[in-house]
Motif scaffolding. Structure first.
Motif, mmCIF file in Angstrom:
data_model
loop_
_atom_site.group_PDB
_atom_site.id
_atom_site.type_symbol
_atom_site.label_atom_id
_atom_site.label_comp_id
_atom_site.label_asym_id
_atom_site.label_seq_id
_atom_site.Cartn_x
_atom_site.Cartn_y
_atom_site.Cartn_z
ATOM 1 N N ALA A 42 9.845 25.781 63.235
ATOM 2 C CA ALA A 42 9.654 26.528 61.983
ATOM 3 C C ALA A 42 8.234 27.065 61.888
ATOM 4 C CB ALA A 42 9.964 25.629 60.789
ATOM 5 N N THR A 43 7.255 26.248 62.238
ATOM 6 C CA THR A 43 5.862 26.683 62.202
ATOM 7 C C THR A 43 5.611 27.779 63.229
ATOM 8 O OG1 THR A 43 5.172 24.493 61.451
ATOM 9 C CG2 THR A 43 3.468 25.895 62.410
ATOM 10 N N TYR A 44 6.178 27.625 64.422
ATOM 11 C CA TYR A 44 6.016 28.594 65.500
ATOM 12 C C TYR A 44 6.587 29.954 65.110
ATOM 13 C CZ TYR A 44 6.362 30.626 70.187
ATOM 14 O OH TYR A 44 6.264 31.459 71.275
ATOM 15 N N VAL A 45 7.811 29.969 64.584
ATOM 16 C CA VAL A 45 8.462 31.230 64.208
ATOM 17 C C VAL A 45 7.730 31.893 63.052
ATOM 18 C CG1 VAL A 45 10.582 32.210 63.250
ATOM 19 C CG2 VAL A 45 10.704 30.608 65.152
ATOM 20 N N ASP A 54 -3.577 31.257 65.917
ATOM 21 C CA ASP A 54 -4.051 29.870 65.870
ATOM 22 C C ASP A 54 -2.903 28.898 65.561
ATOM 23 O OD1 ASP A 54 -6.637 30.639 66.464
ATOM 24 O OD2 ASP A 54 -7.232 30.783 64.349
ATOM 25 N N ARG A 55 -2.116 29.208 64.541
ATOM 26 C CA ARG A 55 -0.979 28.343 64.209
ATOM 27 C C ARG A 55 0.075 28.372 65.300
ATOM 28 N NH1 ARG A 55 2.177 28.685 58.973
ATOM 29 N NH2 ARG A 55 2.190 30.864 59.541
ATOM 30 N N LEU A 56 0.241 29.503 65.941
ATOM 31 C CA LEU A 56 1.196 29.636 67.035
ATOM 32 C C LEU A 56 0.834 28.671 68.168
ATOM 33 C CD1 LEU A 56 3.586 31.652 67.905
ATOM 34 C CD2 LEU A 56 1.826 32.707 69.287
ATOM 35 N N GLU A 57 -0.421 28.675 68.547
ATOM 36 C CA GLU A 57 -0.876 27.782 69.615
ATOM 37 C C GLU A 57 -0.812 26.322 69.196
ATOM 38 O OE1 GLU A 57 -4.732 29.175 70.764
ATOM 39 O OE2 GLU A 57 -3.939 31.095 71.466
ATOM 40 N N ALA A 59 1.311 24.915 66.986
ATOM 41 C CA ALA A 59 2.714 24.492 66.991
ATOM 42 C C ALA A 59 3.247 24.347 68.412
ATOM 43 C CB ALA A 59 3.565 25.480 66.204
ATOM 44 N N SER A 60 2.773 25.174 69.325
ATOM 45 C CA SER A 60 3.209 25.091 70.726
ATOM 46 C C SER A 60 2.815 23.776 71.370
ATOM 47 C CB SER A 60 2.620 26.236 71.538
ATOM 48 O OG SER A 60 3.092 27.471 71.086
ATOM 49 N N GLY A 61 1.749 23.162 70.880
ATOM 50 C CA GLY A 61 1.289 21.905 71.450
ATOM 51 C C GLY A 61 1.929 20.665 70.849
ATOM 52 N N TRP A 62 2.701 20.822 69.794
ATOM 53 C CA TRP A 62 3.303 19.669 69.126
ATOM 54 C C TRP A 62 4.434 19.040 69.905
ATOM 55 C CZ3 TRP A 62 3.807 22.013 63.544
ATOM 56 C CH2 TRP A 62 2.540 22.073 62.966
ATOM 57 N N VAL A 63 5.202 19.852 70.613
ATOM 58 C CA VAL A 63 6.357 19.356 71.371
ATOM 59 C C VAL A 63 6.376 20.037 72.732
ATOM 60 C CG1 VAL A 63 7.773 18.841 69.330
ATOM 61 C CG2 VAL A 63 7.895 21.098 70.361
ATOM 62 N N SER A 64 7.228 19.585 73.601
ATOM 63 C CA SER A 64 7.333 20.199 74.931
ATOM 64 C C SER A 64 7.890 21.616 74.804
ATOM 65 C CB SER A 64 8.253 19.360 75.828
ATOM 66 O OG SER A 64 9.597 19.497 75.403
ATOM 67 N N PRO A 65 7.619 22.465 75.791
ATOM 68 C CA PRO A 65 8.164 23.825 75.752
ATOM 69 C C PRO A 65 9.695 23.861 75.660
ATOM 70 C CG PRO A 65 6.472 23.675 77.443
ATOM 71 C CD PRO A 65 6.718 22.273 76.934
ATOM 72 N N ALA A 67 11.644 21.568 74.231
ATOM 73 C CA ALA A 67 12.027 21.185 72.870
ATOM 74 C C ALA A 67 11.755 22.326 71.902
ATOM 75 C CB ALA A 67 11.270 19.927 72.438
ATOM 76 N N LEU A 68 10.631 23.009 72.077
ATOM 77 C CA LEU A 68 10.312 24.139 71.210
ATOM 78 C C LEU A 68 11.350 25.246 71.372
ATOM 79 C CD1 LEU A 68 8.362 25.349 69.156
ATOM 80 C CD2 LEU A 68 7.048 26.274 71.085
#
Length: 104
Positions: A42-45, A54-57, A59-65, A67-68
């Protein structure tokens, strides 16, 4: 998984340590809050829609690619279904319309 074990064991050790002289001293550590894949998606989209790099990057680090990717796919499915219900159209029609494809 190991993060959960570490946090569980940390409860028994306590959050404070002493420095040789007996004065309590809080351990400084960067503890990352565990994010679930749907929160990350949700944050990524939303960040992509708002062009917030900044938020895109972040959120990308929160879970594996992987899972994202799954979370973004699930979000897309749910959004199309919700929009189809709102428009009283089929999900196929809505998906094609969102992508600018001709009606099949």
């Amino acid at each position: 998984m190991f993060e959960q074990i570490r946090r569980y064991a940390g409860r028994f050790r306590g959050a404070e340590r002493t420095d040789g002289g007996g004065a309590p001293q809080r351990r400084e550590r960067r503890e990352r809050r565990a994010h679930n894949l749907f929160e990350a998606a949700a944050t990524y989209v939303a960040a992509r829609a708002e062009d917030d790099q900044d938020r895109l990057e972040e959120a990308s680090g929160w879970v594996s690619p992987e899972a994202l990717s799954f979370g973004v796919s699930e979000l897309a499915c749910r959004a199309v279904v919700a929009l189809a219900r709102e428009r009283d159209q089929s999900p196929r029609t809505v998906a094609r319309d969102l992508l600018g494809l001709p009606v099949a």
